[in-house]
Design an enzyme around this catalytic site. Sequence first.
Site, short mmCIF file in Angstrom:
data_model
loop_
_atom_site.label_atom_id
_atom_site.label_comp_id
_atom_site.label_asym_id
_atom_site.label_seq_id
_atom_site.Cartn_x
_atom_site.Cartn_y
_atom_site.Cartn_z
N SER A 1 0.65 -1.24 0.03
CA SER A 1 0.03 0.04 0.21
C SER A 1 1.00 1.21 0.10
CB SER A 1 -1.06 0.02 1.25
OG SER A 1 -1.39 1.30 1.31
N TYR B 1 -1.79 -0.19 10.59
CA TYR B 1 -2.03 -0.61 9.21
C TYR B 1 -0.69 -0.38 8.35
CZ TYR B 1 -3.86 -0.88 4.54
OH TYR B 1 -4.28 -1.07 3.22
N1 LIG Z 1 -8.73 -1.07 -1.01
C1 LIG Z 1 -7.68 -0.10 -1.00
O1 LIG Z 1 -7.74 1.13 -1.28
C2 LIG Z 1 -6.25 -0.81 -0.66
C3 LIG Z 1 -6.10 -2.13 -0.49
N2 LIG Z 1 -4.87 -2.64 -0.28
C4 LIG Z 1 -4.82 -4.05 0.19
O2 LIG Z 1 -5.40 -4.83 -0.66
C5 LIG Z 1 -5.61 -6.10 -0.18
C6 LIG Z 1 -7.22 -6.48 -0.27
O3 LIG Z 1 -8.16 -5.63 0.23
P1 LIG Z 1 -9.24 -5.08 -0.67
O4 LIG Z 1 -9.65 -5.92 -1.82
O5 LIG Z 1 -9.26 -3.59 -0.63
O6 LIG Z 1 -10.14 -5.51 0.48
P2 LIG Z 1 -11.46 -6.52 0.72
O7 LIG Z 1 -11.88 -6.24 2.11
O8 LIG Z 1 -12.63 -6.14 -0.25
O9 LIG Z 1 -10.90 -7.86 0.77
C7 LIG Z 1 -10.20 -8.29 1.59
C8 LIG Z 1 -9.99 -9.96 1.36
O10 LIG Z 1 -9.35 -10.28 2.67
C9 LIG Z 1 -9.75 -11.71 3.09
N3 LIG Z 1 -9.38 -11.72 4.43
C10 LIG Z 1 -9.47 -11.09 5.56
N4 LIG Z 1 -9.21 -11.70 6.58
C11 LIG Z 1 -8.93 -12.94 6.12
C12 LIG Z 1 -8.44 -14.08 6.93
N5 LIG Z 1 -8.32 -13.87 8.11
N6 LIG Z 1 -8.37 -15.20 6.36
C13 LIG Z 1 -8.59 -15.26 4.95
N7 LIG Z 1 -8.98 -14.20 4.30
C14 LIG Z 1 -8.91 -13.09 4.81
C15 LIG Z 1 -11.37 -11.38 2.71
O11 LIG Z 1 -11.95 -12.40 2.72
P3 LIG Z 1 -12.96 -13.15 3.82
O12 LIG Z 1 -13.58 -12.00 4.44
O13 LIG Z 1 -13.89 -14.06 2.58
O14 LIG Z 1 -12.36 -14.01 4.67
C16 LIG Z 1 -11.23 -10.63 1.46
O15 LIG Z 1 -11.29 -11.37 0.39
C17 LIG Z 1 -5.52 -5.84 1.49
O16 LIG Z 1 -4.11 -6.33 1.66
C18 LIG Z 1 -5.43 -4.28 1.61
O17 LIG Z 1 -4.73 -3.90 2.56
C19 LIG Z 1 -3.87 -1.80 -0.52
C20 LIG Z 1 -4.04 -0.52 -0.72
C21 LIG Z 1 -5.25 0.17 -1.03
C1 LIG Z 2 -6.00 1.67 2.20
C2 LIG Z 2 -4.88 1.70 1.51
O1 LIG Z 2 -4.06 1.18 1.61
C3 LIG Z 2 -4.80 2.86 0.56
N1 LIG Z 2 -3.73 3.28 0.23
C4 LIG Z 2 -5.83 3.85 0.56
O2 LIG Z 2 -5.54 5.11 0.19
O3 LIG Z 2 -6.83 3.90 1.16
#
Ligand SMILES: NC(=O)C1=CN([C@@H]2O[C@H](COP(=O)(O)OP(=O)(O)OC[C@H]3O[C@@H](n4cnc5c(N)ncnc54)[C@H](OP(=O)(O)O)[C@@H]3O)[C@@H](O)[C@H]2O)C=CC1
Ligand SMILES: CC(=O)[C@H](N)C(=O)O
Length: 247
Positions: free
Chosen positions: A133, A146
């Site tokens: 991120s 985070y």
């Molecule tokens: N959205 C954004 O702006 C940004 C996101 N990110 C990163 O991207 C990645 C994906 O997040 P994003 O798609 O945005 O968020 P979502 O909340 O849409 O997806 C998160 C995913 O992580 C899974 N997850 C969470 N906890 C667990 C667990 N204990 N075991 C297994 N699976 C788990 C969830 O699956 P389930 O609930 O089915 O377990 C879900 O599929 C993260 O690492 C986030 O930090 C980075 C930068 C920006």
């Molecule tokens: C959640 C993130 O990691 C992202 N960089 C954001 O700007 O929201």
Amino acid sequence: MSMKSKPLAMVTGATSGIGKAISLKLCEDGYDVIALGRSTTILAEMTSHSGVRPLALDLTDREALAAALEGEEIDVLVNNAGIMPPIGSFDKMAQSDIDTTLEVNLSAALSTTRLVLPGMMARGRGHVFFTGSTAGHAPFPNMAVYGASKAAIASFAAALRCDLSGSGVRVTEIVAGRVETALYRDALTADARADMYSVFQAVQPEDVAAMLGTVLAMPANVDVTRFDILPTAQFVGGGGFAKGNRT
Ligand SMILES: NC(=O)C1=CN([C@@H]2O[C@H](COP(=O)(O)OP(=O)(O)OC[C@H]3O[C@@H](n4cnc5c(N)ncnc54)[C@H](OP(=O)(O)O)[C@@H]3O)[C@@H](O)[C@H]2O)C=CC1
Ligand SMILES: CC(=O)[C@H](N)C(=O)O
């Protein structure tokens, strides 16, 4: 020698947002995909896509993860699962939120990589992605833990490349800005989330998946070690001024 006909990927956090988009993109690109998440309902829905192999698992369950991956020859690992803890100053954070954030965002990615990497190194090929991120590369107020988890991912990914030099295994950190997903589902109210995504047009999960596909398609001697993908309007860093007394 494996008899599998298609290359095999594993995507953690495959039931939502970025991980779901990456899983479906990899299926389109000819991979079988072990799609890992806790939501059995969404995993079941995803099986309508050819190539999806659902794995309903909590990533913090180390033993279950090791058992599930026994014998699997994974060519591409996408360490994507992650959570956003409650937004607020560190002094107000519950210890449980600190522990869970580090467990899911950092420790689970390292444990999963540790299980998959020996096979990749033995085969002399493979690709490990980490969804990092911008918050791991610049200070964001009210999300210190985070950010720490993502800074650790960034450092680990870069150092892992040193260990893997000459192995044929590639490593990529995905440095994502604001992507429109459910990440903030528990951290912000629905109105606050809507406001956040109204400020500028966010990146879509499919955009991240498209870039990952491009990186994977590079020739074996080329490793895109990091790509930053942000909304055009979002900048990171720059002078922010504390409100109140200018000390
Ligand atoms: N959205 C954004 O702006 C940004 C996101 N990110 C990163 O991207 C990645 C994906 O997040 P994003 O798609 O945005 O968020 P979502 O909340 O849409 O997806 C998160 C995913 O992580 C899974 N997850 C969470 N906890 C667990 C667990 N204990 N075991 C297994 N699976 C788990 C969830 O699956 P389930 O609930 O089915 O377990 C879900 O599929 C993260 O690492 C986030 O930090 C980075 C930068 C920006
Ligand atoms: C959640 C993130 O990691 C992202 N960089 C954001 O700007 O929201």
